[in-house]
Design a protein around this motif. Structure first.
Motif, PDB file in Angstrom:
ATOM      1  N   GLU A  44      47.843  39.772  32.454  1.00  8.40           N
ATOM      2  CA  GLU A  44      49.036  39.374  33.204  1.00  8.40           C
ATOM      3  C   GLU A  44      49.856  40.575  33.664  1.00  8.40           C
ATOM      4  OE1 GLU A  44      51.058  36.829  30.521  1.00  8.40           O
ATOM      5  OE2 GLU A  44      49.607  35.184  30.684  1.00  8.40           O
ATOM      6  N   SER A  45      49.729  41.702  32.960  1.00  6.28           N
ATOM      7  CA  SER A  45      50.575  42.859  33.259  1.00  6.28           C
ATOM      8  C   SER A  45      49.998  43.769  34.343  1.00  6.28           C
ATOM      9  CB  SER A  45      50.789  43.687  31.980  1.00  6.28           C
ATOM     10  OG  SER A  45      49.583  44.332  31.570  1.00  6.28           O
ATOM     11  N   VAL A  46      48.704  43.639  34.631  1.00  6.70           N
ATOM     12  CA  VAL A  46      48.053  44.552  35.566  1.00  6.70           C
ATOM     13  C   VAL A  46      48.211  44.062  37.007  1.00  6.70           C
ATOM     14  CG1 VAL A  46      45.904  45.729  36.171  1.00  6.70           C
ATOM     15  CG2 VAL A  46      46.378  45.146  33.798  1.00  6.70           C
ATOM     16  N   GLY A  47      48.563  44.989  37.884  1.00  6.56           N
ATOM     17  CA  GLY A  47      48.700  44.650  39.291  1.00  6.56           C
ATOM     18  C   GLY A  47      47.368  44.691  40.017  1.00  6.56           C
ATOM     19  N   PRO A  48      47.404  44.738  41.339  1.00 10.15           N
ATOM     20  CA  PRO A  48      46.168  44.712  42.132  1.00 10.15           C
ATOM     21  C   PRO A  48      45.422  46.044  42.078  1.00 10.15           C
ATOM     22  CG  PRO A  48      48.066  44.991  43.558  1.00 10.15           C
ATOM     23  CD  PRO A  48      48.614  44.735  42.180  1.00 10.15           C
ATOM     24  N   LEU A  49      44.177  45.988  42.509  1.00  5.08           N
ATOM     25  CA  LEU A  49      43.340  47.181  42.593  1.00  5.08           C
ATOM     26  C   LEU A  49      43.956  48.171  43.578  1.00  5.08           C
ATOM     27  CD1 LEU A  49      40.479  48.321  41.699  1.00  5.08           C
ATOM     28  CD2 LEU A  49      39.629  47.352  43.851  1.00  5.08           C
ATOM     29  N   VAL A  50      44.021  49.448  43.171  1.00  9.57           N
ATOM     30  CA  VAL A  50      44.618  50.490  43.997  1.00  9.57           C
ATOM     31  C   VAL A  50      43.545  51.392  44.598  1.00  9.57           C
ATOM     32  CG1 VAL A  50      46.143  52.509  43.986  1.00  9.57           C
ATOM     33  CG2 VAL A  50      46.776  50.462  42.694  1.00  9.57           C
ATOM     34  N   VAL A  51      42.538  51.743  43.787  1.00  7.60           N
ATOM     35  CA  VAL A  51      41.465  52.628  44.247  1.00  7.60           C
ATOM     36  C   VAL A  51      40.156  51.855  44.200  1.00  7.60           C
ATOM     37  CG1 VAL A  51      40.240  54.804  43.899  1.00  7.60           C
ATOM     38  CG2 VAL A  51      42.693  54.648  43.365  1.00  7.60           C
ATOM     39  N   ALA A  52      39.614  51.522  45.350  1.00  3.51           N
ATOM     40  CA  ALA A  52      38.377  50.746  45.406  1.00  3.51           C
ATOM     41  C   ALA A  52      37.183  51.605  45.017  1.00  3.51           C
ATOM     42  CB  ALA A  52      38.187  50.189  46.815  1.00  3.51           C
ATOM     43  N   SER A 230      36.615  42.598  36.803  1.00  3.67           N
ATOM     44  CA  SER A 230      35.830  41.432  37.227  1.00  3.67           C
ATOM     45  C   SER A 230      36.378  40.860  38.527  1.00  3.67           C
ATOM     46  CB  SER A 230      35.870  40.366  36.134  1.00  3.67           C
ATOM     47  OG  SER A 230      37.209  39.995  35.849  1.00  3.67           O
ATOM     48  N   LYS A 231      35.549  40.029  39.181  1.00  5.00           N
ATOM     49  CA  LYS A 231      35.955  39.398  40.439  1.00  5.00           C
ATOM     50  C   LYS A 231      36.558  38.025  40.177  1.00  5.00           C
ATOM     51  CE  LYS A 231      33.068  41.445  44.039  1.00  5.00           C
ATOM     52  NZ  LYS A 231      32.066  41.165  45.100  1.00  5.00           N
ATOM     53  N   ARG A 232      37.661  37.752  40.879  1.00  3.50           N
ATOM     54  CA  ARG A 232      38.238  36.414  40.881  1.00  3.50           C
ATOM     55  C   ARG A 232      37.455  35.545  41.863  1.00  3.50           C
ATOM     56  NH1 ARG A 232      43.014  39.701  41.208  1.00  3.50           N
ATOM     57  NH2 ARG A 232      44.318  39.569  39.332  1.00  3.50           N
ATOM     58  N   PRO A 233      37.671  34.232  41.821  1.00  4.63           N
ATOM     59  CA  PRO A 233      36.973  33.346  42.772  1.00  4.63           C
ATOM     60  C   PRO A 233      37.214  33.717  44.226  1.00  4.63           C
ATOM     61  CG  PRO A 233      37.924  32.054  40.991  1.00  4.63           C
ATOM     62  CD  PRO A 233      38.408  33.459  40.801  1.00  4.63           C
ATOM     63  N   ASP A 234      38.402  34.297  44.529  1.00  6.52           N
ATOM     64  CA  ASP A 234      38.696  34.651  45.923  1.00  6.52           C
ATOM     65  C   ASP A 234      38.132  36.015  46.314  1.00  6.52           C
ATOM     66  OD1 ASP A 234      40.314  36.411  44.587  1.00  6.52           O
ATOM     67  OD2 ASP A 234      42.202  35.687  45.441  1.00  6.52           O
ATOM     68  N   GLY A 235      37.407  36.660  45.385  1.00 14.31           N
ATOM     69  CA  GLY A 235      36.770  37.932  45.688  1.00 14.31           C
ATOM     70  C   GLY A 235      37.579  39.152  45.322  1.00 14.31           C
ATOM     71  N   THR A 236      38.875  38.987  44.991  1.00 11.72           N
ATOM     72  CA  THR A 236      39.683  40.126  44.577  1.00 11.72           C
ATOM     73  C   THR A 236      39.326  40.522  43.147  1.00 11.72           C
ATOM     74  OG1 THR A 236      41.470  38.685  43.800  1.00 11.72           O
ATOM     75  CG2 THR A 236      41.567  39.460  46.084  1.00 11.72           C
ATOM     76  N   ARG A 237      39.675  41.746  42.805  1.00 15.46           N
ATOM     77  CA  ARG A 237      39.356  42.280  41.485  1.00 15.46           C
ATOM     78  C   ARG A 237      40.549  42.166  40.532  1.00 15.46           C
ATOM     79  NH1 ARG A 237      33.949  43.924  40.270  1.00 15.46           N
ATOM     80  NH2 ARG A 237      32.943  44.467  42.252  1.00 15.46           N
ATOM     81  N   ARG A 238      40.247  42.078  39.236  1.00 13.09           N
ATOM     82  CA  ARG A 238      41.300  42.139  38.235  1.00 13.09           C
ATOM     83  C   ARG A 238      40.807  42.952  37.044  1.00 13.09           C
ATOM     84  NH1 ARG A 238      41.679  36.291  35.072  1.00 13.09           N
ATOM     85  NH2 ARG A 238      39.636  36.375  34.081  1.00 13.09           N
TER      86      ARG A 238
END
Length: 308
Positions: A44-52, A230-238
């Motif tokens: 819950e504390s981690v934001g979005p991916l910054v460096v792909a 890992s990938k979320r269902p929408d394809g974004t990373r967490r």
């Protein structure tokens, strides 16, 4: 991260913890296995991916970033880990030439110092290339010269310049982004920690089981990560806090039998998410154990397990 070479009959800490039948893993999980709530809070504390991620080898990127952070915390960190991977006289000479280019003299650098210390002044591209070479050499020390390693293609005609040429351009770009991420998030937090620092520290228990951590900064035991998550269902990373990482941190704490490093907190920094998470050690142990913990007693029990 360690190799699979046994010490005193034991494999490395990482290998032992990955084995579900290992008594080392059982020791950690039975006593400190309540980490589901910790993992949920971390997610819950981690934001979005910054460096792909890019096309560069992710394992080598991770090891090269470890070296990058060492140079960001001391202008001449200890190179002996990489030197152990220089298996031939020609490679050893090339590594010493590389060290001279990085500002070293005759000494291999220092693993421990009073910190914080100013950042390196080495040119960014030179540093990225050097860290890639040091990462490849470190891998040779840990797992041997595997087929496909760029080092294997050099043969006997190896020089410092040829070592630097091994880094692909996409790896240099990726390391530059990871460095910028760490410069803005990790380094300000570490700069506030004044006291005894250690880069790539080994512990008293490392004589019984091979283990070296990434960094101890004035009582903070820190693990560096560059995983995409890992990938979320929408394809974004967490990003997630894996059980293996938690066990690894606990293993380091337990192997510090005599409290040499005075570890008071542990943390994980994921450079791809520019995210630093730290936890006071007593609070963390109490949560994971489900009650008060006598750390001195637990370390003695772990030592007895390894020595026996």
């Amino acid at each position: 991260m360690m190799d699979r070479t046994a010490v005193g009959g034991w494999p490395s800490l990482t290998t032992a913890l990955s084995d579900r039948t290992s008594p080392v893993r059982a020791f950690v999980t039975v006593r400190f296995g309540r980490w589901q709530d910790l993992q949920a809070r971390y997610r819950e504390s981690v934001g979005p991916l910054v460096v792909a991620g890019g096309r560069a080898n992710p394992a080598t990127i991770g090891s090269a970033f470890d070296w990058m952070v060492r140079f960001m915390t001391h202008p001449r960190p200890d190179l002996r880990l990489a030197l152990r991977g220089a298996r031939t006289p020609a490679v050893r000479v090339a590594v010493r030439e590389l060290a001279l280019m990085l500002g070293y003299r005759e000494d291999p650098g220092t693993p421990r110092f009073e910190g914080p210390v100013s950042d390196t002044e080495i040119d960014h591209e030179l540093l990225a290339r050097a860290c890639w070479s040091l990462a490849l050499l470190t891998d040779v020390y840990r797992v041997g010269l595997v087929p496909g390693s760029p080092l294997a293609e050099l043969g006997s005609s190896v020089t410092a310049d040829r070592l630097l040429e091994l880094a692909p351009l996409n790896a240099i770009d990726e390391l530059r982004e990871l460095r910028a991420s760490a410069q803005s998030t990790l380094m300000p937090a570490l700069a506030a920690r004044r006291g005894a620092w250690a880069l790539g520290p080994t512990f008293e228990g490392s004589r019984l089981m091979k283990a070296d951590a990434d960094l101890v900064a004035a009582g903070l035991l820190l693990e560096l990560k560059t995983g995409l998550g890992s990938k979320r269902p929408d394809g974004t990373r967490r990003s997630s806090l894996e059980a293996a990482t938690i066990m690894q941190l606990l293993g380091y704490v337990l192997l510090d039998f005599s409290d040499e490093f005075a570890i008071e907190a542990v943390g994980v920094y994921n450079a791809r998410y520019a995210h630093l998470a730290t936890w006071p050690l007593p609070d963390l142990l109490t949560e994971l154990a489900g009650g008060p913990v006598d750390l001195e007693k637990e370390r003695a029990g772990f030592r007895d397990l390894l020595a026996g």
